[in-house]
Structures are given as C-alpha cells and as structure tokens.
Design an enzyme around this catalytic site. Structure first.
Site, PDB file in Angstrom:
ATOM      1  N   HIS A  33       0.864  -1.106  -0.159  1.00 36.58           N
ATOM      2  CA  HIS A  33      -0.011   0.068  -0.168  1.00 36.58           C
ATOM      3  C   HIS A  33       0.953   1.230  -0.083  1.00 36.58           C
ATOM      4  O   HIS A  33       0.623   2.138  -0.832  1.00 36.58           O
ATOM      5  CB  HIS A  33      -0.843   0.146   1.128  1.00 36.58           C
ATOM      6  CG  HIS A  33      -1.720   1.099   1.441  1.00 36.58           C
ATOM      7  ND1 HIS A  33      -3.123   1.157   1.357  1.00 36.58           N
ATOM      8  CD2 HIS A  33      -1.448   2.539   1.729  1.00 36.58           C
ATOM      9  CE1 HIS A  33      -3.522   2.399   1.579  1.00 36.58           C
ATOM     10  NE2 HIS A  33      -2.530   3.193   1.832  1.00 36.58           N
ATOM     11  N   GLU A  34       1.925   1.330   0.795  1.00 33.25           N
ATOM     12  CA  GLU A  34       2.653   2.461   1.088  1.00 33.25           C
ATOM     13  C   GLU A  34       3.687   2.549  -0.280  1.00 33.25           C
ATOM     14  O   GLU A  34       3.901   3.557  -0.734  1.00 33.25           O
ATOM     15  CB  GLU A  34       3.415   2.175   2.323  1.00 33.25           C
ATOM     16  CG  GLU A  34       2.695   2.444   3.710  1.00 33.25           C
ATOM     17  CD  GLU A  34       1.516   3.850   3.576  1.00 33.25           C
ATOM     18  OE1 GLU A  34       2.160   4.745   3.119  1.00 33.25           O
ATOM     19  OE2 GLU A  34       0.632   3.569   4.067  1.00 33.25           O
ATOM     20  N   HIS A  37       1.861   4.383  -3.109  1.00 33.55           N
ATOM     21  CA  HIS A  37       2.034   5.885  -2.824  1.00 33.55           C
ATOM     22  C   HIS A  37       3.400   6.344  -3.406  1.00 33.55           C
ATOM     23  O   HIS A  37       3.382   7.239  -4.172  1.00 33.55           O
ATOM     24  CB  HIS A  37       1.857   6.130  -1.421  1.00 33.55           C
ATOM     25  CG  HIS A  37       0.537   6.039  -0.744  1.00 33.55           C
ATOM     26  ND1 HIS A  37      -0.790   6.443  -1.260  1.00 33.55           N
ATOM     27  CD2 HIS A  37       0.089   5.482   0.457  1.00 33.55           C
ATOM     28  CE1 HIS A  37      -1.751   6.115  -0.625  1.00 33.55           C
ATOM     29  NE2 HIS A  37      -1.427   5.599   0.554  1.00 33.55           N
TER      30      HIS A  37
END
Length: 231
Positions: A33-34, A37
C-alpha cells in the site's frame, strides 16, 4: 478479532487463520500500500522519494508498531505515511490525489488476488476445500484476508485527514481549507477514532464494503464461470 475473542464467538482454527491473514497484511500488504503511494509519486515527478527510503517493499521501511498492533487487535491499522513533496508535481493537488488513491487501489488489487486464489481452489479442489479441515482453514484465511483488504481500502477513502480520501477531497477545496485540514489533522485523527469507536460510520462502511466485495467476487469468479461453461 479482539471482539470475537471477548465474546467467545470463535474457534481456535479460525483465530489462527485470521491471525496469519493479519500478519500477511501487516508484513506484505501494508508495505505494498505504501509502496504504491511512493511509486506513483516517483512516476509523477517526485524523484527524490527514493532517497527517503520508502520506494521499497521492505516491511521495515513501512511498519508502524502501533498501527500494526491495532491491525492485529481490531482488524484495521496503518503504516508510516510516505513523505511526498507535491511541489514536484505539475499539478500538486491532482498529483497528491492520484498518489493517495493508489494506496486503496493496492488493497483492492491484493483483495482481488486473494479472491482469484479462493475461486481457483474451490473450482479445482472444491471437495477438498469444502469437506476437510485444511480446506476450511484456507477458506477462513483467504476470506478474512480479502475482507480486511477491502475494509482497509474503503476505510482509507473516508475524506477525513489524514486518510487517503482527504487528499482526494482536497482537489475540490481552496488552498485555505486544505491548509486548515493539514494544520489540525492530528485533531481530525482523534475525532475519527472516536467516531469509529461510536460506530458512526458502521452503516455506510459495511454497505460500501459489501458492494465492493460482491463486485470483486463477481470479477474473480468470472473466468471460472466461463471455464465451467466450456467444460
């Protein structure tokens, strides 16, 4: 998970399966998820992000101990936010919105992968999956893994700072309002958890989560439904 244990509504097998699913999410999916980003920010022009140590899938770079503990106990949590400099984007607001959106998208991709595996196992080994203890364990593990990922995606899209949904909302707000939200985002974070504890979002979150779950399940089952028609 903690609620299940306190209420006694669990079996040892289901708790073990859910704990393993949460650990997979903590050590693999939250970093994914990170990374989503960070990778998106890099593509959009923030080339310096690789020097901030976050353009990596290494869990050590992303895990927040308190967020991981909340994930283990309550089924939702967080990782360390990726430091993105929107000044490197051609359109800072739009760039931040796209970067923010890619985190929940990563969770939905992870959920789809899990749903695809679950449908494949049921299609090719249905008898084993539905009649054996190991099969039941795998169904519990994958079902909880899928549900957690979808819940995380939907939760993160709530337009309240510091969640990803707030960065998407900022595209439609004037700079003064955006600065206000950033200035007081720690207060918003506390208010958010109070509202979650009170169940203020339960109805909306459950409805959206169920709709997304059904959509992902339909999409993941589609190739096997087509295959069963051919066979």
């Amino acid at each position: 998970m903690l609620t299940q244990i306190l209420s006694g509504n669990f079996t040892l097998s289901s708790i073990i399966a859910e704990i393993i699913a949460v650990l997979v999410i903590i050590f693999l999916i939250l970093p994914f998820h990170e990374w989503a980003h960070a990778f998106t920010a890099s593509l959009l022009g923030d080339k310096a992000i690789k020097y901030r140590g976050r353009l990596s899938l290494n869990p050590v770079s992303h895990i927040d101990p308190i967020g991981a503990l909340c994930m283990l106990l309550f089924g939702f949590g967080w990782a360390k936010p990726v430091p993105i400099d929107p000044r490197n984007f051609k359109n800072p607001k739009a760039g931040m919105a796209v970067c923010a959106l890619m985190g929940p998208v990563a969770n939905l991709v992870a959920a789809f992968a899990g749903m695809l595996i679950l449908n494949a196992l049921i299609f090719f080994a249905g008898s084993f999956m539905l009649t054996t203890a190991v099969g039941g364990f795998l169904i519990t593990f994958l079902s909880f893994y899928i549900s957690c990922n979808i819940s995380l995606a939907v939760f993160n899209l709530i337009p309240i700072p510091p969640l990803d949904g707030s960065k998407i909302l900022f595209v439609f707000l004037p700079d003064s309002a955006v600065n206000f939200f950033y200035r007081y985002q720690n207060i918003f974070f506390i208010v958010l958890f109070v509202l979650l504890y009170m169940g203020a979002f339960n109805g909306v979150l459950n409805t959206v989560t169920n709709v997304v779950y059904s959509g992902i399940n339909w999409l993941a089952a589609l190739p096997f439904n087509l295959l069963s028609g051919i066979i």
